[in-house]
Scaffold this motif. Structure first.
Motif, PDB file in Angstrom:
ATOM      1  N   ARG A  29      10.129 -12.289   3.391  1.00 35.29           N
ATOM      2  CA  ARG A  29      10.279 -11.349   4.495  1.00 35.29           C
ATOM      3  C   ARG A  29      10.413 -12.117   5.816  1.00 35.29           C
ATOM      4  NH1 ARG A  29       5.690  -7.385   1.848  1.00 35.29           N
ATOM      5  NH2 ARG A  29       7.138  -6.163   0.561  1.00 35.29           N
ATOM      6  N   PRO A  30      10.945 -11.475   6.864  1.00 31.94           N
ATOM      7  CA  PRO A  30      11.337 -12.218   8.071  1.00 31.94           C
ATOM      8  C   PRO A  30      10.218 -13.007   8.749  1.00 31.94           C
ATOM      9  CG  PRO A  30      12.344 -10.043   8.073  1.00 31.94           C
ATOM     10  CD  PRO A  30      11.399 -10.067   6.903  1.00 31.94           C
ATOM     11  N   HIS A  31       9.046 -12.395   8.939  1.00 30.89           N
ATOM     12  CA  HIS A  31       7.980 -13.080   9.674  1.00 30.89           C
ATOM     13  C   HIS A  31       7.477 -14.324   8.937  1.00 30.89           C
ATOM     14  CE1 HIS A  31       3.890 -12.747  11.966  1.00 30.89           C
ATOM     15  NE2 HIS A  31       4.649 -13.701  12.447  1.00 30.89           N
TER      16      HIS A  31
ATOM     17  N   VAL B 127       5.328 -12.654  -2.167  1.00 28.63           N
ATOM     18  CA  VAL B 127       5.428 -11.355  -1.501  1.00 28.63           C
ATOM     19  C   VAL B 127       4.291 -11.294  -0.493  1.00 28.63           C
ATOM     20  CG1 VAL B 127       5.482  -8.860  -1.779  1.00 28.63           C
ATOM     21  CG2 VAL B 127       6.428 -10.344  -3.569  1.00 28.63           C
ATOM     22  N   CYS B 128       4.647 -11.325   0.778  1.00 25.92           N
ATOM     23  CA  CYS B 128       3.671 -11.513   1.851  1.00 25.92           C
ATOM     24  C   CYS B 128       3.563 -10.261   2.712  1.00 25.92           C
ATOM     25  CB  CYS B 128       4.087 -12.705   2.703  1.00 25.92           C
ATOM     26  SG  CYS B 128       2.997 -13.013   4.103  1.00 25.92           S
ATOM     27  N   ASN B 129       2.334  -9.820   2.965  1.00 23.32           N
ATOM     28  CA  ASN B 129       2.102  -8.648   3.811  1.00 23.32           C
ATOM     29  C   ASN B 129       1.525  -9.056   5.162  1.00 23.32           C
ATOM     30  OD1 ASN B 129      -0.380  -8.888   1.754  1.00 23.32           O
ATOM     31  ND2 ASN B 129      -1.161  -8.154   3.717  1.00 23.32           N
ATOM     32  N   GLU B 130       1.672  -8.160   6.136  1.00 26.54           N
ATOM     33  CA  GLU B 130       1.070  -8.344   7.449  1.00 26.54           C
ATOM     34  C   GLU B 130      -0.323  -7.681   7.454  1.00 26.54           C
ATOM     35  OE1 GLU B 130       2.667 -10.168   9.798  1.00 26.54           O
ATOM     36  OE2 GLU B 130       4.331 -10.467   8.395  1.00 26.54           O
ATOM     37  N   PHE B 131      -0.928  -7.558   8.634  1.00 25.06           N
ATOM     38  CA  PHE B 131      -2.259  -6.961   8.723  1.00 25.06           C
ATOM     39  C   PHE B 131      -2.163  -5.434   8.759  1.00 25.06           C
ATOM     40  CE2 PHE B 131      -3.258 -11.195  10.540  1.00 25.06           C
ATOM     41  CZ  PHE B 131      -4.250 -11.549   9.639  1.00 25.06           C
ATOM     42  N   TYR B 132      -3.077  -4.804   8.063  1.00 27.06           N
ATOM     43  CA  TYR B 132      -3.227  -3.345   8.056  1.00 27.06           C
ATOM     44  C   TYR B 132      -4.370  -3.015   9.005  1.00 27.06           C
ATOM     45  CZ  TYR B 132      -2.834   1.214   5.590  1.00 27.06           C
ATOM     46  OH  TYR B 132      -2.600   2.523   5.238  1.00 27.06           O
ATOM     47  N   GLU B 133      -4.127  -2.140   9.964  1.00 27.17           N
ATOM     48  CA  GLU B 133      -5.128  -1.833  10.973  1.00 27.17           C
ATOM     49  C   GLU B 133      -5.751  -0.458  10.739  1.00 27.17           C
ATOM     50  OE1 GLU B 133      -3.051  -2.302  14.683  1.00 27.17           O
ATOM     51  OE2 GLU B 133      -3.380  -4.488  14.701  1.00 27.17           O
ATOM     52  N   LEU B 134      -6.928  -0.264  11.279  1.00 28.42           N
ATOM     53  CA  LEU B 134      -7.627   1.012  11.226  1.00 28.42           C
ATOM     54  C   LEU B 134      -7.751   1.528  12.648  1.00 28.42           C
ATOM     55  CD1 LEU B 134      -9.333   3.222   9.855  1.00 28.42           C
ATOM     56  CD2 LEU B 134     -11.309   1.687  10.057  1.00 28.42           C
TER      57      LEU B 134
ATOM     58  N   ARG C  35      -3.486   5.805  -3.501  1.00 25.81           N
ATOM     59  CA  ARG C  35      -2.504   4.756  -3.790  1.00 25.81           C
ATOM     60  C   ARG C  35      -1.144   5.086  -3.177  1.00 25.81           C
ATOM     61  NH1 ARG C  35      -3.444   1.250  -8.502  1.00 25.81           N
ATOM     62  NH2 ARG C  35      -1.212   1.411  -8.973  1.00 25.81           N
ATOM     63  N   PHE C  36      -0.736   6.352  -3.270  1.00 24.02           N
ATOM     64  CA  PHE C  36       0.546   6.725  -2.673  1.00 24.02           C
ATOM     65  C   PHE C  36       0.518   6.522  -1.164  1.00 24.02           C
ATOM     66  CE2 PHE C  36       3.300   9.682  -0.480  1.00 24.02           C
ATOM     67  CZ  PHE C  36       4.534   9.389  -1.058  1.00 24.02           C
ATOM     68  N   HIS C  37      -0.568   6.949  -0.520  1.00 23.99           N
ATOM     69  CA  HIS C  37      -0.637   6.826   0.946  1.00 23.99           C
ATOM     70  C   HIS C  37      -0.641   5.351   1.364  1.00 23.99           C
ATOM     71  CE1 HIS C  37      -1.493   8.107   5.044  1.00 23.99           C
ATOM     72  NE2 HIS C  37      -2.352   7.103   5.102  1.00 23.99           N
ATOM     73  N   LEU C  38      -1.391   4.512   0.664  1.00 23.50           N
ATOM     74  CA  LEU C  38      -1.418   3.091   1.004  1.00 23.50           C
ATOM     75  C   LEU C  38      -0.051   2.449   0.768  1.00 23.50           C
ATOM     76  CD1 LEU C  38      -4.900   1.937  -0.380  1.00 23.50           C
ATOM     77  CD2 LEU C  38      -4.284   2.652   1.942  1.00 23.50           C
ATOM     78  N   ALA C  39       0.634   2.856  -0.294  1.00 21.12           N
ATOM     79  CA  ALA C  39       1.980   2.330  -0.536  1.00 21.12           C
ATOM     80  C   ALA C  39       2.943   2.749   0.567  1.00 21.12           C
ATOM     81  CB  ALA C  39       2.496   2.802  -1.896  1.00 21.12           C
ATOM     82  N   LEU C  40       2.848   4.004   0.986  1.00 14.98           N
ATOM     83  CA  LEU C  40       3.754   4.529   2.011  1.00 14.98           C
ATOM     84  C   LEU C  40       3.544   3.851   3.353  1.00 14.98           C
ATOM     85  CD1 LEU C  40       5.921   6.775   2.547  1.00 14.98           C
ATOM     86  CD2 LEU C  40       4.019   8.236   3.261  1.00 14.98           C
ATOM     87  N   THR C  41       2.314   3.473   3.662  1.00 13.91           N
ATOM     88  CA  THR C  41       1.983   2.948   5.000  1.00 13.91           C
ATOM     89  C   THR C  41       1.622   1.470   4.983  1.00 13.91           C
ATOM     90  OG1 THR C  41      -0.337   3.600   4.748  1.00 13.91           O
ATOM     91  CG2 THR C  41       1.153   5.217   5.725  1.00 13.91           C
ATOM     92  N   CYS C  42       1.836   0.783   3.860  1.00 13.10           N
ATOM     93  CA  CYS C  42       1.392  -0.608   3.758  1.00 13.10           C
ATOM     94  C   CYS C  42       2.154  -1.507   4.745  1.00 13.10           C
ATOM     95  CB  CYS C  42       1.558  -1.116   2.329  1.00 13.10           C
ATOM     96  SG  CYS C  42       3.258  -1.150   1.731  1.00 13.10           S
ATOM     97  N   PRO C  43       1.497  -2.589   5.204  1.00 14.97           N
ATOM     98  CA  PRO C  43       2.084  -3.455   6.240  1.00 14.97           C
ATOM     99  C   PRO C  43       2.992  -4.526   5.654  1.00 14.97           C
ATOM    100  CG  PRO C  43      -0.153  -4.158   5.775  1.00 14.97           C
ATOM    101  CD  PRO C  43       0.108  -2.966   4.884  1.00 14.97           C
ATOM    102  N   GLU C  44       4.218  -4.171   5.363  1.00 10.49           N
ATOM    103  CA  GLU C  44       5.119  -5.104   4.695  1.00 10.49           C
ATOM    104  C   GLU C  44       5.788  -6.081   5.658  1.00 10.49           C
ATOM    105  OE1 GLU C  44       6.371  -2.363   0.886  1.00 10.49           O
ATOM    106  OE2 GLU C  44       7.732  -2.435   2.603  1.00 10.49           O
ATOM    107  N   ARG C  45       6.372  -5.583   6.712  1.00  9.07           N
ATOM    108  CA  ARG C  45       7.122  -6.431   7.640  1.00  9.07           C
ATOM    109  C   ARG C  45       6.517  -6.474   9.033  1.00  9.07           C
ATOM    110  NH1 ARG C  45      12.722  -7.431   6.121  1.00  9.07           N
ATOM    111  NH2 ARG C  45      12.948  -6.923   3.916  1.00  9.07           N
ATOM    112  N   GLU C  46       5.571  -5.594   9.288  1.00  9.48           N
ATOM    113  CA  GLU C  46       4.870  -5.569  10.567  1.00  9.48           C
ATOM    114  C   GLU C  46       3.518  -4.898  10.355  1.00  9.48           C
ATOM    115  OE1 GLU C  46       7.386  -3.320  13.099  1.00  9.48           O
ATOM    116  OE2 GLU C  46       7.074  -1.435  12.041  1.00  9.48           O
ATOM    117  N   ARG C  47       2.653  -5.061  11.332  1.00 12.25           N
ATOM    118  CA  ARG C  47       1.351  -4.411  11.234  1.00 12.25           C
ATOM    119  C   ARG C  47       1.522  -2.898  11.227  1.00 12.25           C
ATOM    120  NH1 ARG C  47      -3.234  -7.815  14.556  1.00 12.25           N
ATOM    121  NH2 ARG C  47      -2.553  -9.903  13.921  1.00 12.25           N
ATOM    122  N   THR C  48       0.798  -2.247  10.354  1.00  7.46           N
ATOM    123  CA  THR C  48       0.814  -0.789  10.311  1.00  7.46           C
ATOM    124  C   THR C  48      -0.620  -0.279  10.427  1.00  7.46           C
ATOM    125  OG1 THR C  48       0.777  -0.840   7.885  1.00  7.46           O
ATOM    126  CG2 THR C  48       2.930  -0.654   8.962  1.00  7.46           C
TER     127      THR C  48
END
Length: 526
Positions: free
Chosen positions: A220-222, A332-339, A367-380
């Motif tokens: 991924r880009p980052h 497969v690298c993820n970004e940070f997930y924020e609360l 699981r569906f919600h985390l998949a939909l909002t997971c931080p793939e390319r930027e923080r979510t």
């Protein structure tokens, strides 16, 4: 090459540190993604080992235990149990020969680490170097990683030792600016010389660059930019041993009082975990499943803060063993997930633990919600109110109602014909989903979005009753591709006899079935 002609797959999500339980930020990163990817491969008949192991040797265990007033051993044991329960709560199924999800960190583990570094030294790959290390004067400790705090020499952000969580660049030995002892920030810290073993990364530059370019399309880009930044600079010498007492003792007489540097354990630890997951066969060595020549595909799942370790340092440790081991084909690298738009924080109790999340909703909804909002390319951002709103639950349950209407008055044992147009429609959806699970385009967020859009499309299909076979095939295909994410609905459907394989079989007829409904979510406490 067909899916079934491929070799075995080994999938390694980042080794969790047992200094506490997993929270939603952890789960939404490597663990859920690795589990969903593994489930998709198994649905195609692939041979998959999904495994990891706790990295008990990390200095963060020592600092957390000191702050809690417990022993590191007790913290490791309690945290490992909590991590296993959290993985189970979210339906993350690691390959295991018994009822444990995680392999024990025992004598077999320590022997694997010892053998790995002993082989490197015996082959002349490691070098003795005299380096300057931060030293806590009053406590009498050499400081590294979680024991050390200061400012990153690359971006000047606050950082622990080893690597900067913000920019991802490493800091070794005396490089951290304004070094302090993390547990006693006011204690004087000096720099003292010590002789340790290192692996000179610069000696592997050509192989690192070649391997990285061969897999660049899967980054991924980052993290791609970070690896290129690292390779554009002189590569560091990485510690393989370090003066300390918590960890695996260094197996060298001339380095008494040193341990294997915790980050140098990741590769032999993952090899050991793979061996354990496949039944701990006594007649084969710990690293047999990672040896080259078997057509094995190795895939890592980890966070941005581990790019340096998993993409550069650990790759060099494999390369240093020459052609003995398989190389990773993707990270497969993820970004940070924020609360609530702030980083999850155990110390500030700003978190939601995995077990607490599923206390208020079904695993499938979570699981569906985390998949939909997971931080793939930027923080979510994880928003409990969005989870409670249940974007999928309403459309999904409405679709189940439409299917009930279509099935009304039909013999549940009598297969219904499917037309060519119906097959093409379902295959078009399957093609879109298939792309989401290819490593070059891997995206849980897009997969979840496609599932939601397809659910709404089928729910609103005004021709469903007129062409029941095509409609049922559409719902069955939706359910089959949702299965890696929505594990409980899939299990209920499979128990009812619904074929959820992703083998691409051609359906001429389809036997009637019901779509399992989802339960509503409630707002989890923060």
């Amino acid at each position: 090459m067909t899916a079934h002609s491929r070799g075995p797959r080994i999938i390694i999500p980042a080794t969790p540190t047992p200094n506490g339980d997993l929270h939603v930020g952890h789960i939404a990163g490597p663990y859920l993604a690795a589990d969903i990817y593994a489930r998709r491969l198994r649905a195609e008949g692939e041979q998959v080992t999904l495994t990891t192991v706790t990295d008990d040797s990390q200095s963060y265990v020592v600092t957390t235990a000191a702050r809690q007033g417990v022993s590191p051993e007790r913290l490791c044991a309690e945290s490992t149990g909590a991590i296993e329960r959290s993985l189970a709560a979210l339906g993350i199924e690691l390959t295991s020969p018994d009822d444990r999800a995680l392999p024990p960190v025992d004598d077999h583990y320590r022997a694997a680490v010892t053998d790995f570094v002993t082989a490197l030294r015996a082959s002349g790959r490691l070098r003795l170097r005299t380096v300057r290390l931060p030293y806590a004067e009053e406590s009498g400790l050499y400081l590294y990683d979680g024991l050390l705090s200061g400012r990153c020499p690359s971006c000047e952000a606050a950082s622990a030792g080893g690597v900067c969580e913000d920019c991802g660049h490493p800091n070794n030995f005396d490089q951290l600016l304004e070094p302090r002892y993390a547990l006693r920030p006011q204690e004087p810290v000096s720099l003292r010389e010590q002789r340790i073993l290192v692996l000179p990364l610069e000696e592997y530059r050509a192989e690192l660059e070649e391997r990285f370019e061969a897999t660049a399309a899967r980054w991924r880009p980052h993290p791609l930019r970070l690896v290129r930044e690292l390779l554009a600079r002189p590569l560091p010498e990485i510690p393989v041993t370090f003066p300390g007492t918590w960890g695996v003792p260094a197996p060298f007489e001339d380095l008494a009082g040193q341990i294997v540097y915790p980050w140098a354990e990741a590769m032999p630890a993952s090899m050991y975990a793979t061996w354990w997951a496949n039944g701990s066969p006594a007649d084969v060595p710990y690293d047999v499943f990672w040896r080259s020549g078997h057509g094995t595909e190795l895939v890592y799942f980890h966070g941005f803060d581990n790019v340096y370790h998993w993409a550069v340092m650990d790759l060099a440790l494999l390369l240093a063993h020459e052609d003995r081991y398989v190389r990773p084909s993707a990270s497969v690298c993820n970004e940070f997930y924020e609360l609530e738009h702030a980083k999850f924080s155990t110390s500030r109790n700003h978190l939601i633990r995995a077990g607490d999340l599923v206390a208020g909703c079904s695993r499938d909804v979570a699981r569906f919600h985390l998949a939909l909002t997971c931080p793939e390319r930027e923080r979510t951002n994880f928003d409990p109110a969005e989870l409670a709103a249940g974007r999928l639950t309403g459309p999904w349950n409405a679709l189940a109602g439409v299917l009930d209407t279509v099935l009304a008055g039909r013999d549940p044992q009598e297969p219904v014909p499917v037309t060519e147009a119906g097959r093409r429609d379902s295959e078009a959806f399957a093609d879109g989903m298939r792309e989401c699970f290819e490593l070059e385009t891997f995206s849980l967020a897009r997969a979840a979005a496609l599932l939601l859009a397809r659910t709404e499309q089928l729910r609103d299909d005004t021709t469903a009753v007129a062409r029941p076979g095509d409609f049922m095939l559409g719902v069955r295909t939706l359910l089959a591709w949702a299965a890696p994410i929505m594990v409980d609905a899939a299990a209920r459907a499979a128990a009812d006899g619904v074929d959820l394989s992703l083998s691409g079989a051609r359906f001429e007829k389809i036997t009637p079935f019901r779509l399992p409904r989802l339960t509503e979510a409630v707002l989890p406490a923060v």
